[in-house]
Scaffold this active site. Structure first.
Site, PDB file in Angstrom:
ATOM      1  N   CYS A  74       0.866  -1.183   0.000  1.00 38.30           N
ATOM      2  CA  CYS A  74       0.000   0.000   0.000  1.00 38.30           C
ATOM      3  C   CYS A  74       0.901   1.231   0.000  1.00 38.30           C
ATOM      4  O   CYS A  74       1.568   1.519   1.001  1.00 38.30           O
ATOM      5  CB  CYS A  74      -0.939   0.012   1.208  1.00 38.30           C
ATOM      6  SG  CYS A  74      -2.023   1.462   1.279  1.00 38.30           S
ATOM      7  N   HIS A 151      -2.323  -4.949 -10.418  1.00 37.72           N
ATOM      8  CA  HIS A 151      -3.172  -3.878 -10.962  1.00 37.72           C
ATOM      9  C   HIS A 151      -3.459  -4.129 -12.431  1.00 37.72           C
ATOM     10  O   HIS A 151      -2.612  -4.645 -13.171  1.00 37.72           O
ATOM     11  CB  HIS A 151      -2.487  -2.517 -10.831  1.00 37.72           C
ATOM     12  CG  HIS A 151      -2.483  -1.983  -9.440  1.00 37.72           C
ATOM     13  ND1 HIS A 151      -3.425  -1.096  -8.974  1.00 37.72           N
ATOM     14  CD2 HIS A 151      -1.641  -2.229  -8.401  1.00 37.72           C
ATOM     15  CE1 HIS A 151      -3.172  -0.800  -7.703  1.00 37.72           C
ATOM     16  NE2 HIS A 151      -2.093  -1.473  -7.342  1.00 37.72           N
ATOM     17  N   GLU A 200     -10.176  -0.383  -5.407  1.00 39.72           N
ATOM     18  CA  GLU A 200      -9.181  -1.185  -4.705  1.00 39.72           C
ATOM     19  C   GLU A 200      -9.756  -2.527  -4.283  1.00 39.72           C
ATOM     20  O   GLU A 200     -10.844  -2.604  -3.710  1.00 39.72           O
ATOM     21  CB  GLU A 200      -8.661  -0.441  -3.464  1.00 39.72           C
ATOM     22  CG  GLU A 200      -7.776   0.744  -3.785  1.00 39.72           C
ATOM     23  CD  GLU A 200      -6.957   1.177  -2.593  1.00 39.72           C
ATOM     24  OE1 GLU A 200      -6.271   0.317  -1.993  1.00 39.72           O
ATOM     25  OE2 GLU A 200      -7.002   2.366  -2.240  1.00 39.72           O
ATOM     26  N   CYS A 209      -4.919   5.953  -4.244  1.00 38.08           N
ATOM     27  CA  CYS A 209      -4.251   4.652  -4.165  1.00 38.08           C
ATOM     28  C   CYS A 209      -2.828   4.838  -4.674  1.00 38.08           C
ATOM     29  O   CYS A 209      -2.616   5.087  -5.868  1.00 38.08           O
ATOM     30  CB  CYS A 209      -5.000   3.608  -4.998  1.00 38.08           C
ATOM     31  SG  CYS A 209      -4.196   1.980  -5.020  1.00 38.08           S
ATOM     32  N   GLY A 212      -1.767   2.156  -7.090  1.00 37.58           N
ATOM     33  CA  GLY A 212      -2.498   2.375  -8.329  1.00 37.58           C
ATOM     34  C   GLY A 212      -1.884   3.486  -9.161  1.00 37.58           C
ATOM     35  O   GLY A 212      -1.792   3.382 -10.399  1.00 37.58           O
TER      36      GLY A 212
END
Length: 269
Positions: A74, A151, A200, A209, A212
């Site tokens: 994260c 992703h 997410e 994010c 992301g």
């Protein structure tokens, strides 16, 4: 057992941080995570973060999504933890060890090198991850990349017009993705600017994010849409993403502490 916590956020992507480096916590069950993350009956957060001792790094960061599942990485939480540590540090995660350092723009995070092979995403079967021959209701030919977690990135004319609240969960749980997937819809504004929204995995729509933003920037760079240093604008604010010649990604942006408190573990176990 009374447990202190720190509420933090990175561009509105918010966390409850528990520090277990000196005082061990009971084993975290999914039900406890979900109860703490509940915004009506708990403290409320997108992710629960647990800090632990690590022999090879400054600390270990464990990341639990709202649904109780533990995930690999994260980026926004890495900046929040970097802010707490207050000095250059290494942070071990399930997705690999990352490095943070204070920066004039907040916290800079060395996110490591991205992976593109289909097994690393992972996908259920082999395909070109730079232009995947798949689509969902008008979203087509995405790019897949693993930046510590998986992703998929769709480049569209207007990311705000995509019904990500309905398409996100559909794509996240598709059988093509055996470990589920984070879903990004992005609009390239120019060679140095991207607009992005993210669904997410295990948390839903969030204001920002970090992984992301890294995945989307690298996908744009890999496919020739942008230069290798861009600003990614998320609903919660901007992040700067640079992909160096040595293949490592640097993410730079703000993090903030909101408040501190404590709770009785038995109320959420």
């Amino acid at each position: 057992m009374r447990v202190p916590f720190i509420k933090m956020h990175g561009l509105g992507n918010d966390f409850v941080v528990l520090d277990a480096r000196e005082r061990a916590l009971p084993d975290l069950a999914g039900g406890t995570v979900r109860a703490l993350a509940d915004r009506r009956a708990g403290i409320g957060c997108d992710q629960l973060i647990v800090l632990e001792e690590d022999e090879a790094a400054t600390c270990r960061m464990r990341i639990f999504n709202q649904d109780g599942g533990e995930v690999e990485s994260c980026g926004n939480a890495a900046r929040a933890v970097g802010l707490l540590l207050g000095q250059p540090a290494t942070i071990a995660t399930k997705g690999g060890t990352i490095a943070t350092r204070p920066d004039d723009a907040g916290i800079a995070v060395d996110m490591g090198a991205p992976r593109f092979d289909w097994q690393a995403i992972p996908l259920a079967y082999a395909m070109d991850t730079a232009a995947m021959p798949v689509g969902w209701e008008g979203l087509e030919q995405p790019v897949a990349v693993n930046v510590g977690n998986p992703h998929i990135v769709f480049f569209v004319d207007d990311s705000d017009a995509v019904r990500l609240d309905t398409l996100g969960p559909l794509i996240e749980t598709d059988e093509l993705f055996p470990e589920r997937i984070n879903v990004n819809v992005a609009t390239v504004e120019d060679r140095a600017t991207i607009r992005l929204r993210v669904w997410e995995r295990g948390a839903g729509l969030t204001r920002a994010c970090g992984t992301g933003a890294c995945a989307t920037a690298v996908a744009a760079m890999r496919t020739g849409r942008t230069e290798r240093d861009v600003t990614v604008h998320l609903p919660g604010g901007p992040l700067r993403i640079a992909w160096a010649d040595d293949a490592r990604i640097t993410m730079t942006g703000p993090a903030a502490e909101a408040f501190r408190g404590s709770f009785d573990w038995g109320d959420y176990a």
